[in-house]
Design an enzyme around this catalytic site. Structure first.
Site, PDB file in Angstrom:
ATOM      1  N   HIS A 114       0.866  -1.188   0.000  1.00  0.00           N
ATOM      2  CA  HIS A 114       0.000   0.000   0.000  1.00  0.00           C
ATOM      3  C   HIS A 114       0.904   1.240   0.000  1.00  0.00           C
ATOM      4  CE1 HIS A 114      -3.463   2.408   0.315  1.00  0.00           C
ATOM      5  NE2 HIS A 114      -3.878   2.145   1.531  1.00  0.00           N
ATOM      6  N   ASP A 154      -2.631  -1.804  12.261  1.00  0.00           N
ATOM      7  CA  ASP A 154      -3.634  -1.895  11.193  1.00  0.00           C
ATOM      8  C   ASP A 154      -4.625  -2.981  11.593  1.00  0.00           C
ATOM      9  OD1 ASP A 154      -5.010  -1.697   8.767  1.00  0.00           O
ATOM     10  OD2 ASP A 154      -3.544  -2.887   7.639  1.00  0.00           O
TER      11      ASP A 154
HETATM   12  N1  NVA Z   1      -4.642  -3.928   5.519  1.00  0.00           N
HETATM   13  C1  NVA Z   1      -5.893  -3.267   5.214  1.00  0.00           C
HETATM   14  C2  NVA Z   1      -5.651  -1.845   4.833  1.00  0.00           C
HETATM   15  C3  NVA Z   1      -6.864  -1.031   4.512  1.00  0.00           C
HETATM   16  C4  NVA Z   1      -6.519   0.370   4.084  1.00  0.00           C
HETATM   17  C5  NVA Z   1      -6.580  -4.015   4.095  1.00  0.00           C
HETATM   18  O1  NVA Z   1      -5.892  -4.466   3.157  1.00  0.00           O
HETATM   19  O2  NVA Z   1      -7.790  -4.179   4.161  1.00  0.00           O
HETATM   20  N1   CP Z   2      -6.202   3.873   4.464  1.00  0.00           N
HETATM   21  C1   CP Z   2      -6.891   3.622   3.350  1.00  0.00           C
HETATM   22  O1   CP Z   2      -6.348   3.236   2.316  1.00  0.00           O
HETATM   23  O2   CP Z   2      -8.251   3.831   3.452  1.00  0.00           O
HETATM   24  P1   CP Z   2      -9.360   3.363   2.406  1.00  0.00           P
HETATM   25  O3   CP Z   2      -9.376   1.868   2.403  1.00  0.00           O
HETATM   26  O4   CP Z   2     -10.652   3.949   2.907  1.00  0.00           O
HETATM   27  O5   CP Z   2      -9.013   3.895   1.042  1.00  0.00           O
END
Ligand code: NVA
Ligand code: CP
Length: 318
Positions: free
Chosen positions: A139, A233
């Protein structure tokens, strides 16, 4: 202020940036943040004039989608929203989709499951800029906002230490990359079986600058002892919903609560990419505490993504 394009056309990983690109991105982000109140008079208000940026989201999003859309509009560009079922290999191969889009738009922002799909997309379309808006593996846009937030808080970031507590997931991987590139030490503590993937640990050694180190822990208090910031997270990422109950049990000792924050340096920051789950990975007290910078991180998504778009699209015309 130079917006010279990075050597790589895409931003699929923080490691697509050289350290100098990352530094420049953060500098531009700080400028566009300061200039935002100027509205259409801001120096960057026309940077994406005549450019089209497509958005393709296969998973839910509040922050990433909103901030990219606002970023494109505030830079004077145009947003093209795509339907994921029409564009991610269900009707036609990913490479065909990419080669269509390349003829119409300058850039595409993609949130999907597989990093490989993004790589395939990027490789098929040499003139199309591809930005990773979250995959199962990484990310990177989140990490840009995270390190901008740390710079704002600390000024000089080199030599500081951040502890990431929880799943060795997409957010953790990109955070490791970005912190190490800026000379910030990073501790990662996860339950057995949920550690950072080996490939990410190996990449970390290549990414590190200024003597910064990645250290892996098994005990949360050991990892957090004396650190300058604590990051966590969700225990269950998008796509893992079937494992939620099992994960709740396995991750319980890794909750960020007052007791854990008490072993960090006094005044240590609390960070989270959001969405957060109070009572799971973080308590309401820590989330709402005076040193929680979670909404600064969310705000900074906008500014770093403006910087990223102007860097990737500078000098590129269709
Ligand atoms: N680790 C989480 C981040 C969301 C922004 C996901 O992948 O759902
Ligand atoms: N942190 C983040 O990426 O948030 P969203 O999943 O809402 O885009």
């Amino acid at each position: 202020m130079s917006t010279a394009a990075p050597a790589r056309k895409d931003f699929l990983s923080v490691l697509d940036f050289e350290t100098a690109d990352l530094e420049r991105c953060l500098e531009i982000a700080a400028h566009v943040k300061a200039d935002r109140s100027l509205g259409r008079q801001a120096p960057t208000a026309g940077s994406l004039e005549g450019r089209h940026v497509a958005m393709l989201f296969e998973k839910a999003s509040l922050r990433t989608r909103s901030t990219f859309e606002i970023a494109v509009v505030e830079l004077g560009g145009n947003v093209v929203s795509l339907q994921p079922d029409a564009a991610l290999g269900k009707r036609e191969p990913v490479s065909d989709v990419a080669r269509n889009l390349e003829r119409w738009v300058d850039c595409i922002v993609i949130r999907t499951f597989s990093q490989k799909v993004l790589e395939e997309f990027a490789a098929a379309a040499p003139r199309l800029r591809v930005i990773n808006a979250l995959t199962d593996d990484q990310h990177p846009c989140q990490a840009l906002a995270d390190v901008l937030t740390l710079r704002e808080q600390w000024g000089q970031v080199k030599g500081r230490t951040v502890a990431y507590v929880g799943d060795g997931n997409n957010v953790a991987v990109s955070l490791v990359h970005a912190t190490l590139m800026l000379g910030i030490n990073i501790h990662v503590v996860s339950p057995d079986g949920y550690a950072l993937p080996d490939w990410a640990v190996q990449q970390a050694a290549l990414a590190a600058r200024h003597g910064a180190r990645l250290r892996l822990f098994t005990d949360a208090a050991d990892a957090v002892a004396g650190v300058d910031a604590v990051y966590t997270d969700t225990w269950t990422s998008m796509g893992q919903e079937a494992e939620a109950e099992q994960r709740r049990q396995i991750f319980a000792p890794f909750q960020v609560n007052d007791a854990l924050m008490a072993v960090a340096k006094p005044g240590a920051l609390f960070m989270h990419c959001l969405p957060a789950h109070r009572g799971e990975e973080v308590t309401a007290e820590v989330f709402e505490s005076a040193t929680s910078v979670v909404f600064d991180q969310a705000e900074n998504r906008l500014h770093v993504q403006k910087a990223l778009l102007s860097m990737l699209l500078s000098g590129q015309h269709h």
